[in-house]
Motif scaffolding. Structure first.
Motif, PDB file in Angstrom:
ATOM      1  N   PRO A 264      -6.740   1.227   0.205  1.00  0.00           N
ATOM      2  CA  PRO A 264      -6.143   2.495  -0.233  1.00  0.00           C
ATOM      3  C   PRO A 264      -6.816   3.679   0.448  1.00  0.00           C
ATOM      4  CG  PRO A 264      -6.492   1.044  -2.109  1.00  0.00           C
ATOM      5  CD  PRO A 264      -7.166   0.393  -0.935  1.00  0.00           C
ATOM      6  N   ALA A 265      -5.997   4.586   0.969  1.00  0.00           N
ATOM      7  CA  ALA A 265      -6.543   5.719   1.717  1.00  0.00           C
ATOM      8  C   ALA A 265      -7.189   6.755   0.809  1.00  0.00           C
ATOM      9  CB  ALA A 265      -5.442   6.375   2.545  1.00  0.00           C
ATOM     10  N   SER A 266      -6.688   6.866  -0.421  1.00  0.00           N
ATOM     11  CA  SER A 266      -7.217   7.846  -1.369  1.00  0.00           C
ATOM     12  C   SER A 266      -6.629   7.547  -2.738  1.00  0.00           C
ATOM     13  CB  SER A 266      -6.850   9.272  -0.938  1.00  0.00           C
ATOM     14  OG  SER A 266      -5.449   9.477  -1.053  1.00  0.00           O
ATOM     15  N   SER A 267      -7.064   8.308  -3.742  1.00  0.00           N
ATOM     16  CA  SER A 267      -6.512   8.134  -5.088  1.00  0.00           C
ATOM     17  C   SER A 267      -5.052   8.545  -5.134  1.00  0.00           C
ATOM     18  CB  SER A 267      -7.321   8.954  -6.099  1.00  0.00           C
ATOM     19  OG  SER A 267      -7.287  10.339  -5.766  1.00  0.00           O
ATOM     20  N   ILE A 268      -4.640   9.417  -4.222  1.00  0.00           N
ATOM     21  CA  ILE A 268      -3.243   9.835  -4.152  1.00  0.00           C
ATOM     22  C   ILE A 268      -2.396   8.766  -3.466  1.00  0.00           C
ATOM     23  CG2 ILE A 268      -1.669  11.665  -3.371  1.00  0.00           C
ATOM     24  CD1 ILE A 268      -3.688  12.559  -5.437  1.00  0.00           C
ATOM     25  N   SER A 269      -3.042   7.870  -2.748  1.00  0.00           N
ATOM     26  CA  SER A 269      -2.339   6.847  -1.967  1.00  0.00           C
ATOM     27  C   SER A 269      -2.864   5.460  -2.318  1.00  0.00           C
ATOM     28  CB  SER A 269      -2.536   7.134  -0.467  1.00  0.00           C
ATOM     29  OG  SER A 269      -1.888   6.183   0.328  1.00  0.00           O
ATOM     30  N   PRO A 270      -2.685   5.021  -3.567  1.00  0.00           N
ATOM     31  CA  PRO A 270      -3.237   3.712  -3.966  1.00  0.00           C
ATOM     32  C   PRO A 270      -2.515   2.519  -3.362  1.00  0.00           C
ATOM     33  CG  PRO A 270      -1.902   4.610  -5.734  1.00  0.00           C
ATOM     34  CD  PRO A 270      -1.991   5.684  -4.683  1.00  0.00           C
ATOM     35  N   SER A 271      -1.291   2.734  -2.858  1.00  0.00           N
ATOM     36  CA  SER A 271      -0.506   1.622  -2.334  1.00  0.00           C
ATOM     37  C   SER A 271      -0.230   1.750  -0.841  1.00  0.00           C
ATOM     38  CB  SER A 271       0.820   1.508  -3.095  1.00  0.00           C
ATOM     39  OG  SER A 271       0.600   1.268  -4.461  1.00  0.00           O
ATOM     40  N   TYR A 272      -0.971   2.644  -0.171  1.00  0.00           N
ATOM     41  CA  TYR A 272      -0.815   2.791   1.277  1.00  0.00           C
ATOM     42  C   TYR A 272      -2.174   3.073   1.877  1.00  0.00           C
ATOM     43  CZ  TYR A 272       1.838   3.621   5.584  1.00  0.00           C
ATOM     44  OH  TYR A 272       2.374   3.514   6.843  1.00  0.00           O
ATOM     45  N   GLY A 273      -2.472   2.357   2.957  1.00  0.00           N
ATOM     46  CA  GLY A 273      -3.734   2.577   3.649  1.00  0.00           C
ATOM     47  C   GLY A 273      -3.537   3.514   4.823  1.00  0.00           C
ATOM     48  N   LEU A 274      -3.901   3.060   6.011  1.00  0.00           N
ATOM     49  CA  LEU A 274      -3.718   3.832   7.227  1.00  0.00           C
ATOM     50  C   LEU A 274      -2.769   3.050   8.123  1.00  0.00           C
ATOM     51  CD1 LEU A 274      -7.470   4.817   7.839  1.00  0.00           C
ATOM     52  CD2 LEU A 274      -5.741   6.014   6.465  1.00  0.00           C
ATOM     53  N   GLY A 275      -1.473   3.301   7.957  1.00  0.00           N
ATOM     54  CA  GLY A 275      -0.459   2.597   8.727  1.00  0.00           C
ATOM     55  C   GLY A 275       0.064   1.332   8.087  1.00  0.00           C
ATOM     56  N   TRP A 276      -0.413   0.989   6.880  1.00  0.00           N
ATOM     57  CA  TRP A 276       0.017  -0.232   6.191  1.00  0.00           C
ATOM     58  C   TRP A 276       0.227   0.037   4.702  1.00  0.00           C
ATOM     59  CZ3 TRP A 276       1.468  -4.547   8.656  1.00  0.00           C
ATOM     60  CH2 TRP A 276       0.963  -4.797   9.932  1.00  0.00           C
ATOM     61  N   PHE A 277       1.285  -0.557   4.132  1.00  0.00           N
ATOM     62  CA  PHE A 277       1.416  -0.629   2.683  1.00  0.00           C
ATOM     63  C   PHE A 277       0.464  -1.703   2.182  1.00  0.00           C
ATOM     64  CE2 PHE A 277       5.539   1.261   3.632  1.00  0.00           C
ATOM     65  CZ  PHE A 277       5.704   2.160   2.576  1.00  0.00           C
ATOM     66  N   ILE A 278      -0.025  -1.519   0.977  1.00  0.00           N
ATOM     67  CA  ILE A 278      -0.932  -2.505   0.408  1.00  0.00           C
ATOM     68  C   ILE A 278      -0.602  -2.741  -1.058  1.00  0.00           C
ATOM     69  CG2 ILE A 278      -2.878  -2.079   1.982  1.00  0.00           C
ATOM     70  CD1 ILE A 278      -4.018  -0.183  -0.045  1.00  0.00           C
ATOM     71  N   ALA A 279      -0.881  -3.945  -1.513  1.00  0.00           N
ATOM     72  CA  ALA A 279      -0.760  -4.319  -2.925  1.00  0.00           C
ATOM     73  C   ALA A 279      -2.057  -5.028  -3.289  1.00  0.00           C
ATOM     74  CB  ALA A 279       0.452  -5.211  -3.142  1.00  0.00           C
ATOM     75  N   PRO A 280      -3.118  -4.265  -3.588  1.00  0.00           N
ATOM     76  CA  PRO A 280      -4.446  -4.869  -3.794  1.00  0.00           C
ATOM     77  C   PRO A 280      -4.460  -5.936  -4.872  1.00  0.00           C
ATOM     78  CG  PRO A 280      -4.589  -2.461  -3.627  1.00  0.00           C
ATOM     79  CD  PRO A 280      -3.139  -2.799  -3.723  1.00  0.00           C
ATOM     80  N   GLU A 281      -3.666  -5.743  -5.941  1.00  0.00           N
ATOM     81  CA  GLU A 281      -3.673  -6.714  -7.034  1.00  0.00           C
ATOM     82  C   GLU A 281      -3.096  -8.054  -6.610  1.00  0.00           C
ATOM     83  OE1 GLU A 281       0.287  -4.798  -6.926  1.00  0.00           O
ATOM     84  OE2 GLU A 281      -1.787  -4.101  -6.728  1.00  0.00           O
TER      85      GLU A 281
END
Length: 450
Positions: A264-281
Motif C-alpha cells: 500500500p502506497a499510503s493510508s489513502i491508498s490501501p488497495s493500490y501500491g505503485l503501479g499495481w492493485f493489491i489485496a493484502p488480505e
C-alpha cells in the motif's frame, strides 16, 4: 478455491473465449521456476495466424507498472524523490495546480485527478514526438477534481505526467526508455512499445459490435498515452516480467523497490501500491488492462512465487461479449481465490433496451405526426406545456445518455464509442431519436393551437 490443472485452465479459456467472441487468447502460469503457457484461436478473426506464446498483444493499463518501474529505476539512480512535487522535474508545471502533486501521489492515484479527467483525451491518437509534451501542457490547464492526497481515484492522467518525468530525467523518449532499460535487459524479445503498425505475427484488435466483434484497423493509442497503456507483450515475455517482480533479487531494480511497488502506497491508498492493485488480505497483486480491441489481466501471489497473465485480442462488450469472466475466471483457476461470477441477464437486458430505444423514439414521433389531425381538432384545448415540455425532456434524456451514463463508467461519450462502438452508436442514436420525437411532438402541439 483449489488451483485447477493446466488442462482445466485450457478448457475454460477455450470455452469462454468462444462465448465472448474473442478471436485469440494467450496465457502463462508461473509457479516458481516453472512456466506453463497456453493459447487458443487466431490473431485475426478472418484467417490470421494461430496465436502462440510469442504473439504480442497490447496489455493496456498493465503498462502502468512499467512506467512505475521506470520511475523507481530513476529514483535508484538518484534522479528523483517520490515525495517531491512533480513540478520539481517538470518546471513548466510550477504555476499549475497539477504541479503540486508529488510523484508518489501520481504513482498511487491519490493526486486529486479524477478518472473522468484521465479518460478525457483517450481518443487523441497523434504519434509525433511532441505528443506527450502537448499532453502535459494540456494537463497544466485543468483544475484537479480534489486536493492532492485527499482521496484515491484512478486516473490515466497521473501516468501521462509520470511518463513525461521519465522522458525529461532520462533525456530519452519514453518508449525508447522502456524498451532499452526494461524490456531488452529482461530478454522480452517479443515485446515492445506500440508502434501503430501491427506486424504479421501480432494479435489484431477486435472491438465489440453488438453480438460479435469486428477487427479494428485504427490506432488504439497515441504517443501521449504510452505511459498508461503503450506496451505490447507476449504471454511468455509477461511471465518473465512477473517472475522478475516476484524473485526477491536485485537485478534491473532492487528487491526493496519491487517490494515497495507491491505494498500500500499510503493510508489513502490501501488497495493500490505503485503501479499495481493489491489485496493484502488475500496476498494478491494484480492489474487489468484494456486498449480498444484488447483486454488483459495480470495477477501474482508474491509470497508463493506464483503468477498468471492472460491476453485477449477482443474488447469487452456491454451485456454481450463481455470478457471479464474469461480473464478473471482464468486467474482464479490458476491462482485460487474467490470464485468469479458469470455475468447475469440484467446487463444483457439493459443492452437490449438501449437497442430498442431509438426505434421506440421514432415510433413515437411517427404516431404523433399521424395523429396531428385529431390533435388539431382539439384546438386550443391543448395545453401550452405540450409545446415546450417534450423539448425539455429531450434535453434531459440527452444529458443522461451522452454525459451521465458514460460518466458513471468514468469516460465521455467519445471514449465510450472508441472502446465500445456499438454502445456509443446506440447512445447517440437514442439521443437523436428522442430529439426527433420531441421536435415532432412539439410541432404537432404548436400546429394544434394555431
Amino acid at each position: 478455491m483449489a488451483h485447477a490443472s493446466t488442462a482445466d485452465i485450457q478448457t475454460f479459456v477455450e470455452r469462454e473465449a468462444k462465448a465472448a467472441s474473442v478471436p485469440g487468447v494467450a496465457y502463462a502460469l508461473i509457479d516458481g521456476d516453472q512456466v506453463h503457457t497456453g493459447h487458443f484461436g487466431q490473431t485475426k478473426d478472418d484467417g490470421g495466424r494461430s496465436v502462440s506464446e510469442q504473439t504480442a498483444f497490447a496489455i493496456g493499463s498493465i503498462s502502468k507498472s512499467f512506467t512505475a518501474f521506470a520511475i523507481m529505476q530513476l529514483r535508484e539512480k538518484g534522479l528523483l524523490e517520490l515525495d517531491m512535487p512533480v513540478s520539481t522535474y517538470l518546471p513548466e508545471l510550477e504555476k499549475a495546480a497539477v504541479g503540486a502533486m508529488t510523484v508518489r501521489q501520481l504513482l498511487s492515484h491519490t493526486s486529486g485527478l479524477s478518472i473522468v479527467q484521465g479518460n478525457s483525451n483517450q481518443t487523441d491518437v497523434t504519434t509525433d514526438r511532441d505528443a506527450l509534451k502537448r499532453r502535459v501542457v494540456y494537463l497544466a490547464t485543468i483544475t484537479p477534481a480534489r486536493a492532492p492526497g485527499e482521496v484515491w481515484d484512478y486516473s490515466n492522467a497521473n501516468y501521462q505526467l509520470l511518463s513525461r518525468v521519465v522522458e525529461v530525467l532520462s533525456a530519452t523518449e519514453f518508449g525508447d526508455y522502456v524498451e532499452s532499460q526494461i524490456l531488452k535487459p529482461l530478454g522480452m524479445n517479443d515485446s515492445r512499445m506500440i508502434d501503430w503498425e501491427h506486424g504479421p505475427d501480432d494479435a489484431a484488435p477486435h472491438r465489440p459490435w453488438f453480438w460479435t466483434k469486428v477487427q479494428f484497423d485504427g490506432r488504439g493509442t497515441g504517443r501521449g498515452s504510452l505511459g498508461q497503456g503503450g506496451v505490447m507483450a507476449s504471454a511468455r515475455d509477461m511471465a518473465t516480467y512477473l517472475n522478475m517482480m516476484m524473485n526477491g533479487e536485485n537485478d534491473i531494480l532492487t528487491a526493496d523497490s519491487k517490494a515497495e511497488m507491491m505494498q500500500p502506497a499510503s493510508s489513502i491508498s490501501p488497495s493500490y501500491g505503485l503501479g499495481w492493485f493489491i489485496a493484502p488480505e488475500r496476498g494478491l497483486v494484480f492489474h487489468s488492462g484494456a486498449n480498444p480491441g484488447f483486454e488483459a489481466f495480470a495477477s501474482m501471489r508474491p509470497d508463493q512465487k506464483k503468477g498468471f497473465i492472460i491476453l485477449a485480442n477482443g474488447g469487452s462488450g456491454f451485456g454481450f461479449g463481455e470478457t471479464g469472466y474469461l480473464r478473471r475466471g482464468a486467474a482464479v483457476l490458476a491462482l485460487g481465490g474467490q470464485d468469479e461470477r458469470r455475468p447475469g441477464w440484467m446487463m444483457k437486458a439493459a443492452f437490449l433496451l438501449i437497442v430498442a430505444l431509438p426505434l421506440f423514439c421514432l415510433l413515437g414521433a411517427w404516431r404523433s405526426w399521424k395523429r396531428r389531425a385529431s390533435i388539431k381538432a382539439k384546438g386550443r384545448g391543448i395545453a401550452h406545456s405540450r409545446i415546450w415540455m417534450p423539448l425539455l425532456a429531450a434535453v434531459g434524456f440527452a444529458y443522461v445518455l451522452l454525459i451521465f451514463l458514460p460518466g458513471s463508467f468514468g469516460v465521455n461519450i467519445q471514449t465510450a464509442t472508441f472502446f465500445q462502438p456499438d454502445l456509443g452508436l446506440l447512445l447517440i442514436l437514442s439521443a437523436i431519436g428522442i430529439a426527433i420525437w420531441a421536435a415532432i411532438h412539439s410541432l404537432v402541439a404548436l400546429y394544434s393551437r394555431a
